[in-house]
Scaffold this motif. Structure first.
Motif, PDB file in Angstrom:
ATOM      1  N   LEU A   2       1.251  -0.960  -0.287  1.00 30.06           N
ATOM      2  CA  LEU A   2      -0.158   0.011  -0.075  1.00 30.06           C
ATOM      3  C   LEU A   2       1.002   1.342   0.164  1.00 30.06           C
ATOM      4  N   VAL A   3       0.945   1.957  -1.286  1.00 28.94           N
ATOM      5  CA  VAL A   3       1.582   2.927  -1.365  1.00 28.94           C
ATOM      6  C   VAL A   3       1.022   4.153  -1.305  1.00 28.94           C
ATOM      7  N   ASN A   4       1.451   5.298  -1.037  1.00 27.57           N
ATOM      8  CA  ASN A   4       1.179   6.820  -1.110  1.00 27.57           C
ATOM      9  C   ASN A   4       1.170   7.249  -2.793  1.00 27.57           C
ATOM     10  N   GLU A   5       2.328   6.600  -3.798  1.00 27.11           N
ATOM     11  CA  GLU A   5       2.738   6.906  -4.931  1.00 27.11           C
ATOM     12  C   GLU A   5       3.457   5.804  -5.848  1.00 27.11           C
ATOM     13  N   ALA A   6       2.973   5.427  -6.919  1.00 29.65           N
ATOM     14  CA  ALA A   6       4.030   4.557  -7.668  1.00 29.65           C
ATOM     15  C   ALA A   6       3.809   5.193  -9.110  1.00 29.65           C
ATOM     16  N   GLU A   7       5.559   4.889  -9.804  1.00 36.39           N
ATOM     17  CA  GLU A   7       5.382   5.890 -11.307  1.00 36.39           C
ATOM     18  C   GLU A   7       6.324   4.546 -11.976  1.00 36.39           C
ATOM     19  N   SER A   8       5.890   4.214 -13.040  1.00 38.26           N
ATOM     20  CA  SER A   8       6.712   2.982 -14.232  1.00 38.26           C
ATOM     21  C   SER A   8       7.376   4.456 -14.615  1.00 38.26           C
ATOM     22  N   ALA A   9       9.146   3.420 -14.647  1.00 43.77           N
ATOM     23  CA  ALA A   9      10.284   4.265 -15.304  1.00 43.77           C
ATOM     24  C   ALA A   9      10.029   4.191 -16.877  1.00 43.77           C
ATOM     25  N   ASP A  10       8.581   3.686 -17.996  1.00 49.76           N
ATOM     26  CA  ASP A  10       9.085   4.003 -19.052  1.00 49.76           C
ATOM     27  C   ASP A  10       7.797   5.627 -18.346  1.00 49.76           C
ATOM     28  N   THR A  11       7.282   6.087 -18.080  1.00 47.67           N
ATOM     29  CA  THR A  11       6.426   7.489 -17.651  1.00 47.67           C
ATOM     30  C   THR A  11       7.226   8.647 -17.276  1.00 47.67           C
ATOM     31  N   ILE A  12       8.181   8.302 -16.965  1.00 44.72           N
ATOM     32  CA  ILE A  12       8.881   8.887 -16.589  1.00 44.72           C
ATOM     33  C   ILE A  12       9.752   9.561 -17.983  1.00 44.72           C
ATOM     34  N   ASN A  13      10.514  10.853 -17.722  1.00 46.02           N
ATOM     35  CA  ASN A  13      10.683  11.833 -18.715  1.00 46.02           C
ATOM     36  C   ASN A  13      12.573  12.020 -18.208  1.00 46.02           C
ATOM     37  N   PRO A  14      13.696  11.178 -18.850  1.00 50.03           N
ATOM     38  CA  PRO A  14      15.067  11.010 -17.990  1.00 50.03           C
ATOM     39  C   PRO A  14      15.380  12.678 -17.786  1.00 50.03           C
ATOM     40  N   GLN A  15      15.698  13.282 -18.816  1.00 48.45           N
ATOM     41  CA  GLN A  15      15.406  14.942 -19.055  1.00 48.45           C
ATOM     42  C   GLN A  15      15.048  15.569 -17.141  1.00 48.45           C
ATOM     43  N   GLU A  16      14.169  15.383 -17.613  1.00 49.71           N
ATOM     44  CA  GLU A  16      13.481  15.934 -16.153  1.00 49.71           C
ATOM     45  C   GLU A  16      13.711  15.819 -14.852  1.00 49.71           C
ATOM     46  N   LYS A  75      15.457  11.448  -6.451  1.00 52.35           N
ATOM     47  CA  LYS A  75      16.175  10.595  -6.397  1.00 52.35           C
ATOM     48  C   LYS A  75      15.451   9.421  -7.080  1.00 52.35           C
ATOM     49  N   ALA A  76      14.611   8.942  -6.100  1.00 54.32           N
ATOM     50  CA  ALA A  76      14.092   7.544  -6.991  1.00 54.32           C
ATOM     51  C   ALA A  76      13.431   7.690  -8.207  1.00 54.32           C
ATOM     52  N   ARG A  77      12.965   8.953  -8.834  1.00 54.81           N
ATOM     53  CA  ARG A  77      12.254   9.169  -9.715  1.00 54.81           C
ATOM     54  C   ARG A  77      13.573   8.841 -11.171  1.00 54.81           C
ATOM     55  N   TYR A  78      15.116   9.605 -10.693  1.00 55.49           N
ATOM     56  CA  TYR A  78      16.259   9.370 -11.420  1.00 55.49           C
ATOM     57  C   TYR A  78      17.083   7.785 -11.229  1.00 55.49           C
ATOM     58  N   GLN A  79      16.886   7.239  -9.939  1.00 58.27           N
ATOM     59  CA  GLN A  79      17.077   5.644 -10.095  1.00 58.27           C
ATOM     60  C   GLN A  79      16.932   5.205 -10.958  1.00 58.27           C
ATOM     61  N   VAL A  80      15.115   5.223 -11.068  1.00 60.44           N
ATOM     62  CA  VAL A  80      14.283   4.233 -11.759  1.00 60.44           C
ATOM     63  C   VAL A  80      14.247   4.584 -13.012  1.00 60.44           C
ATOM     64  N   VAL A  81      14.505   5.697 -13.814  1.00 59.89           N
ATOM     65  CA  VAL A  81      15.040   5.755 -15.226  1.00 59.89           C
ATOM     66  C   VAL A  81      16.450   5.792 -15.272  1.00 59.89           C
ATOM     67  N   LYS A  82      17.461   5.571 -14.186  1.00 61.29           N
ATOM     68  CA  LYS A  82      18.615   5.105 -15.469  1.00 61.29           C
ATOM     69  C   LYS A  82      18.541   3.663 -14.989  1.00 61.29           C
ATOM     70  N   ASN A  83      17.859   2.453 -14.276  1.00 60.45           N
ATOM     71  CA  ASN A  83      17.670   1.176 -14.465  1.00 60.45           C
ATOM     72  C   ASN A  83      17.264   1.031 -15.531  1.00 60.45           C
ATOM     73  N   LEU A  84      16.299   1.758 -15.907  1.00 61.75           N
ATOM     74  CA  LEU A  84      15.475   1.393 -17.492  1.00 61.75           C
ATOM     75  C   LEU A  84      16.538   1.723 -19.004  1.00 61.75           C
ATOM     76  N   MET A  85      17.069   3.052 -18.529  1.00 60.24           N
ATOM     77  CA  MET A  85      18.684   2.666 -19.514  1.00 60.24           C
ATOM     78  C   MET A  85      19.581   2.037 -19.177  1.00 60.24           C
ATOM     79  N   LYS A  86      19.217   1.446 -18.392  1.00 58.64           N
ATOM     80  CA  LYS A  86      20.681   0.043 -17.667  1.00 58.64           C
ATOM     81  C   LYS A  86      20.611  -1.091 -18.919  1.00 58.64           C
TER      82      LYS A  86
END
Length: 135
Positions: free
Chosen positions: A77-91, A123-134
């Motif tokens: 049960l989380v307050n909010e969740a975001e998938s890596a593919d919905t996050i703009n890497p530059q943003e 930091k969490a959003r950036y880590q998720v995007v970095k994992n997707l790019m790897k």
């Protein structure tokens, strides 16, 4: 597959499916869960959550909450969740840079707490995007 995982936000069921493994950001550090994990209830921190399915690793940013683990089920049960593919890497990178600057310049308890929350989220959003790019 060996774990049934359900990730819920206040608005909807964010992710529901079978998995081999999940790595969670808890209040005491990262925690991995495999089949037949001991029953536990844990607080979740803001951070990157990884779920391993037959297709590979999936990366998500979660914004705190709590998890219930037992009988090969993981209910989050989380307050909010975001998938890596919905996050703009530059943003995400820009947000992290700004949040880091704000944290370094914060004065007073209230401002430091707010800046730290913003930094952890960025930091969490950036880590998720970095994992997707790897991948």
């Amino acid at each position: 597959m060996s774990l049934q995982i359900c990730v819920m936000t206040p608005e909807r069921i964010f992710w529901n499916g079978q998995s081999e493994e999940i790595i969670l950001p808890t209040n005491t550090g990262e925690m991995g869960v495999l089949k037949n994990h001991a029953p536990i209830i844990t607080g979740l921190d803001v951070g990157a959550m990884l779920i391993r399915t037959a297709q590979g690793w999936n990366s998500f940013a979660i914004m705190g909450g709590f998890g219930i683990i037992g009988q090969n089920r993981v209910i989050l049960l989380v307050n909010e969740a975001e998938s890596a593919d919905t996050i703009n890497p530059q943003e995400a990178e820009n947000e992290l840079t700004n949040a880091k600057t704000n944290l370094e310049q914060a004065q007073g308890t209230k401002q430091r707490v707010e800046a730290n929350c913003s930094f952890k989220r960025a930091k969490a959003r950036y880590q998720v995007v970095k994992n997707l790019m790897k991948s």
